[in-house]
Design an enzyme around this catalytic site. Structure first.
Site, PDB file in Angstrom:
ATOM      1  N   LEU A  30      -5.491   9.249   1.776  1.00 40.20           N
ATOM      2  CA  LEU A  30      -5.214  10.331   2.723  1.00 40.20           C
ATOM      3  C   LEU A  30      -3.702  10.468   2.846  1.00 40.20           C
ATOM      4  CD1 LEU A  30      -7.843   9.331   5.456  1.00 40.20           C
ATOM      5  CD2 LEU A  30      -8.079  11.071   3.672  1.00 40.20           C
ATOM      6  N   LYS A  31      -3.221  11.705   3.069  1.00 33.88           N
ATOM      7  CA  LYS A  31      -1.772  11.894   2.927  1.00 33.88           C
ATOM      8  C   LYS A  31      -1.109  12.797   3.965  1.00 33.88           C
ATOM      9  CE  LYS A  31      -2.221  15.866  -0.061  1.00 33.88           C
ATOM     10  NZ  LYS A  31      -1.815  16.614  -1.202  1.00 33.88           N
ATOM     11  N   SER A  85       5.425   6.475  -2.135  1.00 34.37           N
ATOM     12  CA  SER A  85       6.142   7.576  -1.500  1.00 34.37           C
ATOM     13  C   SER A  85       7.527   7.127  -1.059  1.00 34.37           C
ATOM     14  CB  SER A  85       5.339   8.017  -0.275  1.00 34.37           C
ATOM     15  OG  SER A  85       6.142   8.739   0.612  1.00 34.37           O
ATOM     16  N   TYR A 136       0.822   6.924   7.915  1.00 35.41           N
ATOM     17  CA  TYR A 136       0.732   7.267   6.486  1.00 35.41           C
ATOM     18  C   TYR A 136       1.758   6.459   5.687  1.00 35.41           C
ATOM     19  CZ  TYR A 136       1.965   9.620   2.184  1.00 35.41           C
ATOM     20  OH  TYR A 136       2.294   9.869   0.878  1.00 35.41           O
ATOM     21  N   LYS A 171       1.286   3.230   2.883  1.00 34.28           N
ATOM     22  CA  LYS A 171       1.849   3.164   1.526  1.00 34.28           C
ATOM     23  C   LYS A 171       2.649   1.870   1.334  1.00 34.28           C
ATOM     24  CE  LYS A 171       0.602   7.069  -0.498  1.00 34.28           C
ATOM     25  NZ  LYS A 171      -0.380   7.031  -1.605  1.00 34.28           N
ATOM     26  N   PHE A 213       9.320  11.758  -4.307  1.00 31.64           N
ATOM     27  CA  PHE A 213      10.038  12.483  -3.280  1.00 31.64           C
ATOM     28  C   PHE A 213       9.133  13.668  -2.850  1.00 31.64           C
ATOM     29  CE2 PHE A 213      12.768   9.189  -4.152  1.00 31.64           C
ATOM     30  CZ  PHE A 213      13.676   9.110  -3.122  1.00 31.64           C
ATOM     31  N   ARG A 255      15.707  17.994   1.362  1.00 34.36           N
ATOM     32  CA  ARG A 255      14.786  17.104   0.652  1.00 34.36           C
ATOM     33  C   ARG A 255      14.931  17.290  -0.854  1.00 34.36           C
ATOM     34  NH1 ARG A 255      14.826  15.647   5.023  1.00 34.36           N
ATOM     35  NH2 ARG A 255      13.145  15.168   6.493  1.00 34.36           N
ATOM     36  N   ARG A 309      11.185  17.894  14.695  1.00 34.03           N
ATOM     37  CA  ARG A 309       9.991  17.067  14.881  1.00 34.03           C
ATOM     38  C   ARG A 309      10.426  15.613  15.006  1.00 34.03           C
ATOM     39  NH1 ARG A 309       6.316  19.099   9.899  1.00 34.03           N
ATOM     40  NH2 ARG A 309       8.208  18.365   8.875  1.00 34.03           N
TER      41      ARG A 309
END
Length: 340
Positions: free
Chosen positions: A85-86, A126, A151, A155, A180, A233, A294
């Site tokens: 799940l991501k 990730s 999440y 990982k 990335f 990013r 956020r």
């Protein structure tokens, strides 16, 4: 005799593009996917593109009985492990699901692999495992941080358990690929990213605004210390990412221990630069509103891809324009994703 590779989560976004790259490189592929966040249609499209079919098994990496049967009946030589799940926000709301799927599922998979004598594994990790790095670009020897959500923690936990596993048993040969921000779609426009519900990632959100499915993009924060105040990013084309998996799979064959590679371009783009590039590629306006930051978002994040270049002979070759035009080709040809 060509090798048979098991691809967990192979019907998903990155999994389907990598399945295609494996088939095109002459591998036999068995895909295991529970379809909780993917569609079997992606594998039909893969077969249309390359004229070869991956064998598809609908099932779950947490199902040990199924895994044992699968390894017993197929002559599998290595595993590419994408299943998990991501969604960051969902992981905060449902941490147990993330630990059960991503961590416990990986434990079950590794137990079944060891039982079957299969010790070569490429794990889909990730860049979130770095937490909040103090400098850019990010190198593989940077310490892992404290990821800001379940999440990212799931990982990092899997990375740590794989490192413990390799220390305990020298037959294991494991690649940890720290991605990335994967974007884009196959140049054919036949396979691409098809998120459930409202997209969690920037580019599918932008493309759904451009096609009229969503009203406008929310840009979280325009007061970062970046080129235009919005978050920066490292975006990487999914086909470059798929090629990186092939190179890692081949590089760790006959090796032992854990190898870690960043898969990124080494170039950061801001949210507003992405919006402008997409408008240019699609010819569509992308209305957006600026909203507060956020929690847990970092200002900027991009890779130093030098280690992958030196050790894998791999580097990203597709630029921002291709990422955008391929995304738009996929989105405009498949406005409802695979459910057309």
């Amino acid at each position: 005799m060509s090798e048979t590779i098991l691809v967990t989560g192979g019907a998903g976004y990155i999994g389907s593009h990598t399945t295609l790259a494996l088939l095109e490189a002459g591998y036999e592929v068995v895909v295991l996917d529970n379809l909780c966040n993917s569609s079997p249609e992606s594998l039909q499209r893969v077969a249309r593109i390359c004229g070869k079919q991956a064998e598809f098994i609908q099932g779950d990496i947490r199902d040990r009985v199924l895994l044992d049967e699968l390894f017993a009946s197929k002559n599998i030589s290595a595993v590419l492990h994408f299943a998990g799940l991501k969604a960051v926000g969902e992981s905060v709301a449902k941490p147990l699901s993330y630990y059960e799927n991503n961590v416990a599922g990986s434990v079950t998979l590794c137990q079944a692999m060891a039982h079957a004598g299969v010790y070569r594994l490429v794990f889909s990790s990730s860049a979130t495992v770095y937490g909040e790095p103090t400098q850019m670009p990010i190198r593989e020897d940077f310490p892992t941080g404290i990821p800001t959500n379940p999440y990212g923690r799931s990982k990092l936990m899997v990375e740590e358990l794989l490192q413990d596993l390799a220390r305990s048993e020298p037959r294991w040969s494991i690649a940890l690929l720290r991605y990335f921000n994967p974007v884009g779609a196959h140049t054919s426009g036949l396979i691409g990213e098809d998120p459930n519900g409202i997209p969690n990632n920037l580019l599918p959100y932008i493309s759904q605004v451009a096609i009229g499915k969503l009203k406008q993009l929310s840009v979280f924060g325009n007061d970062y210390a970046t080129v235009d105040g919005t978050g920066v990013r490292d975006y990487i084309h999914v086909q470059d990412l798929a090629d990186g998996h092939l190179k890692a799979l081949q590089t760790i064959a006959g090796d032992s221990g854990v190898k870690i590679w960043n898969l990124g371009t080494g170039q950061g783009y801001s949210v507003l630069q992405m919006v402008q590039a997409f408008e240019k590629a699609s010819g569509q306006p992308v209305p957006y509103q600026l909203v507060p930051r956020r929690p847990g978002d970092i200002a900027e994040c991009w890779a130093d891809p030098a280690k992958a270049a030196a050790e894998l002979g791999w580097k990203a070759t597709r630029g921002l324009e291709e990422m955008m035009s391929d995304t738009w080709r996929w989105q405009s040809a498949n406005p409802q994703g695979y459910a057309h």
